[in-house]
Design an enzyme around this catalytic site. Structure first.
Site, PDB file in Angstrom:
ATOM      1  N   TYR A 107     -16.101  40.566  89.607  1.00  6.51           N
ATOM      2  CA  TYR A 107     -14.923  39.921  89.017  1.00  6.51           C
ATOM      3  C   TYR A 107     -15.377  38.573  88.456  1.00  6.51           C
ATOM      4  CZ  TYR A 107      -9.907  38.710  88.950  1.00  6.51           C
ATOM      5  OH  TYR A 107      -8.637  38.353  88.572  1.00  6.51           O
ATOM      6  N   ARG A 123      -8.178  38.278  74.391  1.00  6.48           N
ATOM      7  CA  ARG A 123      -8.313  37.007  75.129  1.00  6.48           C
ATOM      8  C   ARG A 123      -8.923  37.306  76.497  1.00  6.48           C
ATOM      9  NH1 ARG A 123      -7.416  35.820  79.684  1.00  6.48           N
ATOM     10  NH2 ARG A 123      -5.226  35.400  80.052  1.00  6.48           N
ATOM     11  N   LYS A 177     -10.585  44.792  87.411  1.00  5.21           N
ATOM     12  CA  LYS A 177      -9.267  44.606  88.029  1.00  5.21           C
ATOM     13  C   LYS A 177      -8.917  45.820  88.885  1.00  5.21           C
ATOM     14  CE  LYS A 177      -7.703  40.669  86.115  1.00  5.21           C
ATOM     15  NZ  LYS A 177      -7.057  39.534  86.762  1.00  5.21           N
ATOM     16  N   GLU A 188      -3.346  43.171  80.481  1.00  5.71           N
ATOM     17  CA  GLU A 188      -4.353  42.195  80.917  1.00  5.71           C
ATOM     18  C   GLU A 188      -5.105  41.640  79.712  1.00  5.71           C
ATOM     19  OE1 GLU A 188      -4.828  41.832  84.557  1.00  5.71           O
ATOM     20  OE2 GLU A 188      -5.713  39.994  83.738  1.00  5.71           O
ATOM     21  N   ASP A 189      -5.164  40.350  79.637  1.00  6.13           N
ATOM     22  CA  ASP A 189      -6.006  39.650  78.661  1.00  6.13           C
ATOM     23  C   ASP A 189      -5.711  40.041  77.205  1.00  6.13           C
ATOM     24  OD1 ASP A 189      -6.870  38.524  80.966  1.00  6.13           O
ATOM     25  OD2 ASP A 189      -8.993  38.897  80.653  1.00  6.13           O
ATOM     26  N   ASP A 196      -0.209  40.604  84.067  1.00  3.23           N
ATOM     27  CA  ASP A 196      -0.914  39.887  85.132  1.00  3.23           C
ATOM     28  C   ASP A 196      -1.132  38.414  84.776  1.00  3.23           C
ATOM     29  OD1 ASP A 196      -2.354  39.723  87.539  1.00  3.23           O
ATOM     30  OD2 ASP A 196      -4.248  40.056  86.496  1.00  3.23           O
ATOM     31  N   ASP A 197      -1.424  38.146  83.512  1.00  2.00           N
ATOM     32  CA  ASP A 197      -1.732  36.761  83.107  1.00  2.00           C
ATOM     33  C   ASP A 197      -0.485  35.886  83.115  1.00  2.00           C
ATOM     34  OD1 ASP A 197      -4.569  37.216  82.484  1.00  2.00           O
ATOM     35  OD2 ASP A 197      -3.717  38.629  81.058  1.00  2.00           O
ATOM     36  N   ASN A 231     -10.763  30.461  83.562  1.00  4.02           N
ATOM     37  CA  ASN A 231     -11.918  31.287  83.918  1.00  4.02           C
ATOM     38  C   ASN A 231     -12.769  31.553  82.687  1.00  4.02           C
ATOM     39  OD1 ASN A 231     -11.060  31.748  86.623  1.00  4.02           O
ATOM     40  ND2 ASN A 231      -9.521  33.167  85.869  1.00  4.02           N
TER      41      ASN A 231
HETATM   42  N1  LIG Z   1      -6.670  31.723  87.627  1.00  6.41           N
HETATM   43  C1  LIG Z   1      -6.028  32.763  87.173  1.00  6.41           C
HETATM   44  O1  LIG Z   1      -5.582  33.647  87.926  1.00  6.41           O
HETATM   45  C2  LIG Z   1      -5.810  32.909  85.713  1.00  6.41           C
HETATM   46  C3  LIG Z   1      -6.473  32.126  84.835  1.00  6.41           C
HETATM   47  N2  LIG Z   1      -6.259  32.272  83.494  1.00  6.41           N
HETATM   48  C4  LIG Z   1      -7.069  31.451  82.615  1.00  6.41           C
HETATM   49  O2  LIG Z   1      -6.248  30.552  81.928  1.00  6.41           O
HETATM   50  C5  LIG Z   1      -6.811  30.297  80.646  1.00  6.41           C
HETATM   51  C6  LIG Z   1      -5.720  30.416  79.610  1.00  6.41           C
HETATM   52  O3  LIG Z   1      -5.206  31.706  79.600  1.00  6.41           O
HETATM   53  P1  LIG Z   1      -3.849  32.023  78.791  1.00  6.41           P
HETATM   54  O4  LIG Z   1      -2.770  31.127  79.201  1.00  6.41           O
HETATM   55  O5  LIG Z   1      -3.636  33.464  78.882  1.00  6.41           O
HETATM   56  O6  LIG Z   1      -4.323  31.658  77.325  1.00  6.41           O
HETATM   57  P2  LIG Z   1      -3.441  31.310  76.064  1.00  6.41           P
HETATM   58  O7  LIG Z   1      -4.324  31.474  74.889  1.00  6.41           O
HETATM   59  O8  LIG Z   1      -2.172  32.056  76.118  1.00  6.41           O
HETATM   60  O9  LIG Z   1      -3.098  29.749  76.258  1.00  6.41           O
HETATM   61  C7  LIG Z   1      -4.032  28.720  76.143  1.00  6.41           C
HETATM   62  C8  LIG Z   1      -3.271  27.439  75.960  1.00  6.41           C
HETATM   63  O10 LIG Z   1      -4.203  26.367  76.027  1.00  6.41           O
HETATM   64  C9  LIG Z   1      -3.998  25.512  74.921  1.00  6.41           C
HETATM   65  N3  LIG Z   1      -5.237  24.843  74.570  1.00  6.41           N
HETATM   66  C10 LIG Z   1      -6.366  25.367  74.067  1.00  6.41           C
HETATM   67  N4  LIG Z   1      -7.285  24.412  73.884  1.00  6.41           N
HETATM   68  C11 LIG Z   1      -6.717  23.251  74.261  1.00  6.41           C
HETATM   69  C12 LIG Z   1      -7.148  21.909  74.291  1.00  6.41           C
HETATM   70  N5  LIG Z   1      -8.375  21.561  73.907  1.00  6.41           N
HETATM   71  N6  LIG Z   1      -6.285  20.971  74.722  1.00  6.41           N
HETATM   72  C13 LIG Z   1      -5.041  21.309  75.119  1.00  6.41           C
HETATM   73  N7  LIG Z   1      -4.578  22.574  75.129  1.00  6.41           N
HETATM   74  C14 LIG Z   1      -5.408  23.528  74.701  1.00  6.41           C
HETATM   75  C15 LIG Z   1      -3.493  26.407  73.810  1.00  6.41           C
HETATM   76  O11 LIG Z   1      -2.842  25.607  72.854  1.00  6.41           O
HETATM   77  P3  LIG Z   1      -2.163  26.187  71.527  1.00  6.41           P
HETATM   78  O12 LIG Z   1      -0.970  26.951  72.015  1.00  6.41           O
HETATM   79  O13 LIG Z   1      -1.791  24.971  70.765  1.00  6.41           O
HETATM   80  O14 LIG Z   1      -3.177  27.043  70.875  1.00  6.41           O
HETATM   81  C16 LIG Z   1      -2.567  27.323  74.612  1.00  6.41           C
HETATM   82  O15 LIG Z   1      -1.317  26.714  74.786  1.00  6.41           O
HETATM   83  C17 LIG Z   1      -7.969  31.277  80.485  1.00  6.41           C
HETATM   84  O16 LIG Z   1      -9.171  30.609  80.732  1.00  6.41           O
HETATM   85  C18 LIG Z   1      -7.742  32.283  81.558  1.00  6.41           C
HETATM   86  O17 LIG Z   1      -8.966  32.786  82.074  1.00  6.41           O
HETATM   87  C19 LIG Z   1      -5.359  33.150  82.991  1.00  6.41           C
HETATM   88  C20 LIG Z   1      -4.678  33.974  83.818  1.00  6.41           C
HETATM   89  C21 LIG Z   1      -4.905  33.954  85.246  1.00  6.41           C
HETATM   90  C1  LIG Z   2      -7.775  35.928  86.225  1.00  7.86           C
HETATM   91  C2  LIG Z   2      -7.294  36.383  84.937  1.00  7.86           C
HETATM   92  O1  LIG Z   2      -6.499  37.308  84.858  1.00  7.86           O
HETATM   93  C3  LIG Z   2      -7.742  35.726  83.739  1.00  7.86           C
HETATM   94  O2  LIG Z   2      -8.469  34.752  83.809  1.00  7.86           O
HETATM   95  O3  LIG Z   2      -7.371  36.205  82.657  1.00  7.86           O
HETATM   96 MG   LIG Z   3      -6.366  38.128  82.920  1.00  5.27          MG
END
Ligand SMILES: NC(=O)C1=CN([C@@H]2O[C@H](COP(=O)(O)OP(=O)(O)OC[C@H]3O[C@@H](n4cnc5c(N)ncnc54)[C@H](OP(=O)(O)O)[C@@H]3O)[C@@H](O)[C@H]2O)C=CC1
Ligand SMILES: CC(=O)C(=O)O
Ligand SMILES: [Mg+2]
Length: 581
Positions: free
Chosen positions: A129, A182, A200, A272-273, A295-296, A437
């Site tokens: 993972y 993503r 997963k 997912e993603d 999941d996200d 991540n």
């Molecule tokens: N720990 C966990 O269980 C999980 C972790 N994650 C992690 O979270 C991260 C984001 O995932 P997700 O929300 O799906 O992604 P998205 O693409 O949906 O969202 C990313 C967000 O970050 C913003 N962003 C990007 N670059 C910057 C920056 N330099 N400064 C400020 N804001 C920024 C984007 O802005 P804009 O909208 O303006 O483009 C957007 O709002 C990934 O790394 C993923 O691995 C996700 C799910 C679960």
């Molecule tokens: C953990 C997870 O689902 C992610 O980083 O997208």
């Molecule tokens: Mg994910």
């Protein structure tokens, strides 16, 4: 008597017998027959990962199943095989080599793979993972040996039902599907995102006890906009730019209805993603016709809310007393923010709009404020509060003075020394969550959070960090990863035969997880229970999720079992070898 009623043959429209080898109905001490037809040689038994036991086939099994001579004379126990494999894996210093060894094991001896993963969860989770699965997806084409999961590309348009029928299992209960746009915080990895559904679902089995045969990893390939992959001679996907709009929507629609037709109403489809421009819409579009879970958005929200609820024991106050600032306003950020506001409303009875006021989000253009409302994507709009525009996280931290800082940006190193020091200057105990991540994208490391806050921060991250010693005290960072939630959540949904996912079930999962944190954990700065007990944790989550499904009238497996924790534990897959006599 049936061990478990997980296999819902009645709901599968095509029918088919899921329990082909009596695995589901036989108790562990009963022998099973891996054969439904007589054979002349056991060679194919040895080559079938689901039934292969390697050198553990007994003398009697070697005689009964035509294996004599096909194996060297020694008979090794599963425990000794496990010890040998762990020794081998530990010799690989490069994480990707460990990943390749684990996948190799999954492809040759499934039960041994799951025994290793269950018994060594803290050591092997980072291998199968995050973070290693991220690198594996980036290099998937180069390390590709045997195909895992099901690929549905634009070439399969009009033939998706037929394609699903090529999957060898007639009964499936959980599908994890990605379109690879993503992948973690690594961006568009196209068809090579397959590592994510495979990983997963390995966790669904190891952590949540859902039988491997009931799990189906799927990658939808509509092309990729990743130039590096398009120019990579070993790339495994369609060599074209991503299809969008009508072409994309039609493929997804055909997929969703083919799944329902082939596997019935009650197959859980976990998105997912996907990139956020599709993720929110897909969830909204299919949540009234299918059993879908993102999941996200939803799993992440539940795991973070659990961490917050348990952290209140260390921070003091209620959720409503805190001020939240997110870096990143996408699926994870707005998903978490929504669930926090919902939980506060459940607690104080005030309208959700009012409870959003202490929750602030920053995206790539700065703080989300009302003057930006017109140009914001719909999922950000509820968070556009009255405030002057602010760019730069540091300026937002100074203006908002959050008590809790959450990173969901997908961009590493954004929580700088100045930001962490600021958080520590106006909070006795700042809570810092670097959720992006894999590890390379974490907003800060555990070491940075603890040293820059002079040992006062509570820290949790999406990918694991080792415990860190600061001024004689050992701090244990928590892993705020949806892996704590989705396996137990999915098990609960399946157990109850729930026909829909409801926010109440997410809240129930969060509370079940938070309730597993003990004083002993708090003393080490932990806000999540250790992963070593994850199967017990998953059983508790499953029980609470199922109970909520029954309470909401969404459950179809009636009557409700008296003891849902016991039911969940009974349902769980055991990787111990079965006797084939
Ligand atoms: N720990 C966990 O269980 C999980 C972790 N994650 C992690 O979270 C991260 C984001 O995932 P997700 O929300 O799906 O992604 P998205 O693409 O949906 O969202 C990313 C967000 O970050 C913003 N962003 C990007 N670059 C910057 C920056 N330099 N400064 C400020 N804001 C920024 C984007 O802005 P804009 O909208 O303006 O483009 C957007 O709002 C990934 O790394 C993923 O691995 C996700 C799910 C679960
Ligand atoms: C953990 C997870 O689902 C992610 O980083 O997208
Ligand atoms: Mg994910």
């Amino acid at each position: 008597m049936k061990n478990c009623d997980l296999v819902d043959n009645k709901s599968a429209i095509v029918g088919g017998v899921g329990d082909m080898y009596s695995e589901d109905s036989a108790t562990l001490d009963q022998p099973i027959s891996p054969w439904t037809i007589s054979v002349a040689s056991g060679y194919s038994l040895m080559r079938d990962p689901r039934y292969n036991k390697g050198l553990a086939f007994t003398e009697k099994e070697r005689d009964a199943h035509y294996l004599r001579g096909l194996l060297p004379p020694v008979v090794l126990s599963q425990e000794l095989q496990e010890k040998k494999m762990m020794n081998l894996i530990r010799q690989y210093e490069v994480p990707l080599h460990r990943y390749i060894a684990m996948i190799g094991l999954q492809e040759t001896n499934e039960r041994l793979f799951y025994k290793l993963l269950i018994d060594n969860v803290e050591e092997l989770l980072p291998v199968v993972y995050t973070p290693t699965v991220g690198e594996a997806c980036q290099k998937y084409g180069s390390i590709f040996k045997h195909s895992q999961g099901l690929y549905i590309s634009l070439k399969e348009k009009g033939k998706i039902l037929e394609t699903l029928k090529n999957w060898p299992e007639r009964t499936v209960q959980v599908i994890v599907v990605t379109d690879g746009e993503r992948i973690l915080g690594l961006g568009d990895l196209g068809c090579q995102g397959m590592g994510i559904p495979v990983g997963k679902l390995a966790l669904y089995t190891a952590l949540g006890g859902v039988r491997p045969s009931l799990c189906l990893p799927i990658t939808i390939d509509v092309g990729t906009n990743n130039e590096k992959l398009l120019n990579d001679e070993f790339y495994i996907g369609l060599r074209q730019k991503r299809a969008t709009g009508k072409e994309y929507d039609e493929l997804l629609q055909e997929f969703m209805y083919a799944v329902k037709q082939n596997y019935g109403e009650k197959v859980l489809i976990q998105f997912e993603d996907f990139a956020n421009h599709n993720a929110f819409e897909l969830l909204a579009r299919y949540s009234s016709s299918h059993l879908v879970f993102n999941d996200d958005i939803q799993g992440t929200a539940a795991v973070v809310l659990a961490g917050l609820l348990s952290a209140l024991r260390l921070l003091g106050g209620t959720l409503a007393d805190h001020t939240f600032l997110f870096l990143g306003a996408g699926e994870a950020g707005t998903g978490i923010a929504d669930l926090i506001a919902l939980e506060i409303s459940e607690q104080n009875g005030k309208p959700i709009e009012e409870n959003r006021k202490n929750i602030w989000l920053v995206d790539s253009k700065g703080l989300i404020v009302s003057s930006r409302k017109e140009s914001l994507q719909d999922f950000k709009k509820p968070w556009a509060h009255e405030h002057e525009p602010i760019t730069g996280l540091i300026n937002a931290v100074k203006a908002i003075k959050p008590t809790i800082l959450i990173g969901t940006s997908g961009v590493g190193k954004q929580f700088t020394k100045e930001i962490v020091e600021d958080m520590a200057s106006f909070n006795k105990t700042p809570l810092i969550m670097a959720l992006s991540n894999p590890t390379s994208q974490a907003e800060c490391t555990a070491e940075e959070a603890y040293t820059w806050s002079e040992g006062r921060a509570i820290f949790a991250s999406g990918s694991p960090f080792d415990p860190f010693e600061y001024e004689g005290k050992t701090f244990v960072p928590g892993q705020a990863n949806n892996a704590y939630i989705f396996p137990g959540f999915g098990l609960g949904v399946i157990m109850a035969g729930s026909i829909r996912v409801h926010n109440g079930m997410l809240l129930a999962a969060s509370k079940a997880l938070a309730s597993q944190v003990t004083e002993e954990h708090y003393e080490k700065g932990m806000i999540y229970p250790p992963l070593t007990n994850i199967r017990k944790i998953s059983a508790n989550i499953a029980a609470e999720v199922a109970a909520k499904a029954y309470e909401l009238g969404l459950a179809s497996h009636l009557p409700q079992p008296e003891d849902l924790v016991e039911s969940a534990e009974k349902c769980m897959y055991s990787p111990v070898y079965r006797s084939y006599l």
